[in-house]
Design an enzyme around this catalytic site. Structure first.
Site, PDB file in Angstrom:
ATOM      1  N   LYS A   1     162.337 119.113 103.542  1.00 15.72           N
ATOM      2  CA  LYS A   1     161.660 117.869 103.208  1.00 15.72           C
ATOM      3  C   LYS A   1     162.562 117.001 102.335  1.00 15.72           C
ATOM      4  O   LYS A   1     163.238 117.503 101.446  1.00 15.72           O
ATOM      5  CB  LYS A   1     160.354 118.154 102.458  1.00 15.72           C
ATOM      6  CG  LYS A   1     159.226 118.650 103.332  1.00 15.72           C
ATOM      7  CD  LYS A   1     157.941 118.775 102.527  1.00 15.72           C
ATOM      8  CE  LYS A   1     156.783 119.201 103.418  1.00 15.72           C
ATOM      9  NZ  LYS A   1     155.528 119.337 102.647  1.00 15.72           N
TER      10      LYS A   1
ATOM     11  N   ARG B   1     135.134 118.995 108.356  1.00 17.48           N
ATOM     12  CA  ARG B   1     135.683 120.078 109.166  1.00 17.48           C
ATOM     13  C   ARG B   1     134.983 121.408 108.889  1.00 17.48           C
ATOM     14  O   ARG B   1     135.141 122.357 109.642  1.00 17.48           O
ATOM     15  CB  ARG B   1     137.186 120.223 108.897  1.00 17.48           C
ATOM     16  CG  ARG B   1     137.954 118.922 108.970  1.00 17.48           C
ATOM     17  CD  ARG B   1     139.445 119.141 108.920  1.00 17.48           C
ATOM     18  NE  ARG B   1     139.960 119.485 110.231  1.00 17.48           N
ATOM     19  CZ  ARG B   1     141.193 119.917 110.463  1.00 17.48           C
ATOM     20  NH1 ARG B   1     142.029 120.098 109.470  1.00 17.48           N
ATOM     21  NH2 ARG B   1     141.596 120.202 111.676  1.00 17.48           N
TER      22      ARG B   1
ATOM     23  N   GLU C   1     139.682 124.512 105.507  1.00 21.80           N
ATOM     24  CA  GLU C   1     138.461 124.022 104.892  1.00 21.80           C
ATOM     25  C   GLU C   1     137.261 124.917 105.200  1.00 21.80           C
ATOM     26  O   GLU C   1     136.403 125.132 104.332  1.00 21.80           O
ATOM     27  CB  GLU C   1     138.169 122.588 105.362  1.00 21.80           C
ATOM     28  CG  GLU C   1     139.192 121.559 104.911  1.00 21.80           C
ATOM     29  CD  GLU C   1     140.374 121.423 105.864  1.00 21.80           C
ATOM     30  OE1 GLU C   1     141.226 120.552 105.611  1.00 21.80           O
ATOM     31  OE2 GLU C   1     140.428 122.190 106.854  1.00 21.80           O
TER      32      GLU C   1
END
Length: 633
Positions: free
Chosen positions: A281, A394, A366
């Protein structure tokens, strides 16, 4: 193509990219990375993830025949290079702005955006569906899912992997792994091994060996285990092999020669393939490499200087939650905090440092987060689940079945309620009043300011049932937060202004514009505080004393807080005029939140305008008129 023209200026579509000499690709990557840095610095957006996927994006479009071959990007916040290479470079100037280009893939934006994404872990399932459809239709097109290591923590990803084995479809899953490193010697070995394992010779030998050894099952099993043992010593791919994938990698995701060679080999293979690519990243921009979290989502900044932190003028709702969490944990050792991979966004960094044994980041999962909390609540602790409104959607089945049905005392601290701005419809918390208030046993609170948020969180923690405190992104109106905590009376609204003829019933952050509109209208203004249980006594009193009731909420009108008021009036057989102001029955796109609220008539001027119009229509009529929705501007 002119040799004097920068390579990036020559690319208007992947067809132009594929006409480049392969030796020019590293130079193109350098130009593209430089452009992305300058572009995102001027508009804001996701930076670290996009700098890390430049070479991978180039290689995928160079090898695959896009858009006929489908690229499905998980989450999609790493697709800026993809957008530039697919003819949308000019659109980067309006990235994530109103009427501008989305920060995520969007099917309506380009044929190259094969699947709309913005939430995690959907790519493998979607790409598998495409691959099976191609097979069913007899087409030679390919489907590729690009998924990050974080997104691989979600159950959906593994459900799709499990389904792929029996499909027989030609699917490629590219794992973009930016959470591990490869030392130079191991990296070189793995790069070589990946080229070997992705080649047709190895594939043919492997297939032939299976046929030959098939007549001697014990020998075949020995050979299979020996192969797994050898590959397991060199690669971490045994798990994916068990799912029926041919695992290849890990390879250096910034080495274009290796990427192109390996992808070209893999494209020729049949069946499910899994390519493990390691990237970094923030690649190419030292500040982002050093702190990829800080540079994950950025506002405008000078890339020569980097991000300069500025102290906030007042605390955000997220900070209010984070401070309350630590203060409450100091008072009650039963408190346990849970987040589905949103520690920074949910304001839990301080808590994770001060109470590491009571902090649980369950990854991008979740559904598990909610059931995990339910299990804890069964055994005498008090779990607090910090979650964005859009992400709680979700886990709706788990919310109903595992928490609410069993009346377990789980506190849901719901951040990013209402319109969130540049991330657009996929991240807006537009529906939580509607999907929470219909659940039995549930208490739903909506703070109007920072201090009320703290007191509501404390109130929720004291209750022995499921509770939700729903607050917006960013700062509130600037009300001082009181250190002392006191429980609010459940289901009791607060009269904030007395007036005549018109009563404004404001929910949550809508109190601020409602008070301004109330002054202009000479109206009564009530801070409703609770969406459920609703203060029906207050509603009845207002109906008896006013000609027109106006509900104001930053939630969809359908099934929302205004609907709760309408239901209460119907039960009481009261028929005042009723105007429901809220979000309309369509998705609200990206843009500045204040501008978006103004557009749907939820700023002070818009509220005043809508109320005056409704009250004028009501005047002089022999029977009350019920207005069912906002008319905006």
């Amino acid at each position: 193509m002119s040799l004097s023209t920068p390579l990036l200026d020559q690319i208007h579509s992947p067809d132009d990219l594929r006409r480049l000499d392969r030796r020019d690709l590293p130079a193109l990557a350098s130009e593209l990375r430089g452009f992305l840095l300058e572009s995102v610095a001027s508009t804001g957006g996701h930076l670290s993830s996009n700098l890390g996927t430049v070479e991978l994006t180039i290689a995928l479009h160079y090898v695959f025949d896009t858009p006929a071959d489908r690229l499905v990007w998980d989450v999609g916040h790493q697709t800026y290079a993809h957008k530039v290479l697919t003819g949308r470079r000019a659109g980067m100037a309006q990235l994530r702005m109103k009427d501008g280009m989305s920060g995520f893939p969007r099917r309506s934006e380009s044929a190259h955006d094969a699947f709309g994404t913005a939430h995690s872990s959907t790519s493998i399932g979607a790409a598998l569906g495409m691959a099976v459809a191609f097979k069913h239709r007899g087409l030679a097109q390919r489907a590729v899912a690009v998924i990050g290591d974080g997104a691989m923590t979600a159950g959906m990803a593994f459900e799709a992997l499990n389904n792929a084995k029996g499909s027989g479809a030609d699917l490629l899953v590219v794992l973009n792994d930016n959470d591990m490193s490869i030392s130079p010697p191991v990296g070189a070995l793995n790069n070589h091994l990946a080229k070997l394992l992705s080649g047709r010779f190895y594939s043919a030998v492997r297939g032939g060996a299976e046929k030959v050894l098939g007549v001697a099952p014990p020998i075949q099993e020995f050979a299979r285990r020996f192969e797994e043992h050898v590959k397991g010593m060199l690669t971490p791919g045994t798990l994916f092999e068990e799912f029926g994938f041919n695992y290849i990698g890990p390879i250096d995701g910034h080495d274009l020669d290796v990427l192109v060679s390996t992808l070209a080999n893999v494209r020729k293979l049949e069946g499910p393939q899994f390519l493990h690519v390691v990237t970094r990243k923030g690649k190419g921009y030292p500040p982002a490499e050093a702190d990829p979290i800080l540079y994950h989502g950025v506002g405008k900044f000078d890339p020569r200087i980097g991000i300069v932190s500025k102290p906030a003028s007042r605390p955000t709702y997220t900070q209010v939650f984070g401070d309350w969490l630590c203060d409450m944990a100091a008072r009650d050792e039963r408190l346990i905090a849970i987040t589905p991979a949103m520690r920074e966004g949910s304001g839990m960094v301080r808590f994770s440092h001060e109470y590491p044994q009571r902090y649980f980041d369950v990854g991008i999962a979740e559904q598990h987060a909610v059931t995990f909390a339910a299990g804890m609540a069964c055994e005498g602790v008090k779990p607090v689940v910090a979650i964005y409104s859009t992400f709680l959607q979700r886990a709706y089945d788990q919310l109903i079945h595992d928490v609410v049905l069993q009346k377990l005392p789980v506190v849901f601290a719901i951040d990013r309620a209402g319109l969130v701005g540049a991330d657009g419809a996929t991240h807006a918390g537009s529906f939580d009043y509607s999907y929470l208030r219909c659940l039995p046993n549930m208490v739903v609170m909506a703070p109007a300011d920072e201090n009320e948020c703290r007191q509501m969180l404390y109130t929720a923690f004291q209750l022995d049932q499921p509770t939700a405190v729903r607050y917006p992104r960013g700062s509130g109106p600037g009300v001082a937060v009181q250190p002392a905590m006191q429980a609010l009376p459940v289901g009791v609204a607060e009269l904030r202004r007395s007036g005549r003829h018109i009563a404004l019933l404001a929910f949550g952050a809508m109190l601020t514009p409602a008070l301004a509109a109330g002054e202009a209208l000479g109206a009564t203004v009530v801070n409703m505080r609770f969406v459920k249980p609703l203060d029906e006594a207050m509603v009845a009193k207002l109906a008896a004393e006013h000609e027109l009731l106006v509900t104001i909420e930053e939630n969809v009108i359908m099934g929302g807080a205004g609907s709760a008021v309408a239901e209460a009036l119907a039960r009481a057989r009261l028929r005042p005029g009723l105007l429901q102001l809220g979000l309309p029955d369509h998705f609200i796109d990206q843009g500045d939140p204040a501008e978006l609220l103004r557009e749907v008539g939820l700023d002070a001027e818009g509220i005043e305008r809508s109320v005056r119009r409704a009250h004028a229509e009501l005047a002089g009529r022999p029977h009350a008129v019920v207005y069912e929705s906002s008319r905006g501007n």
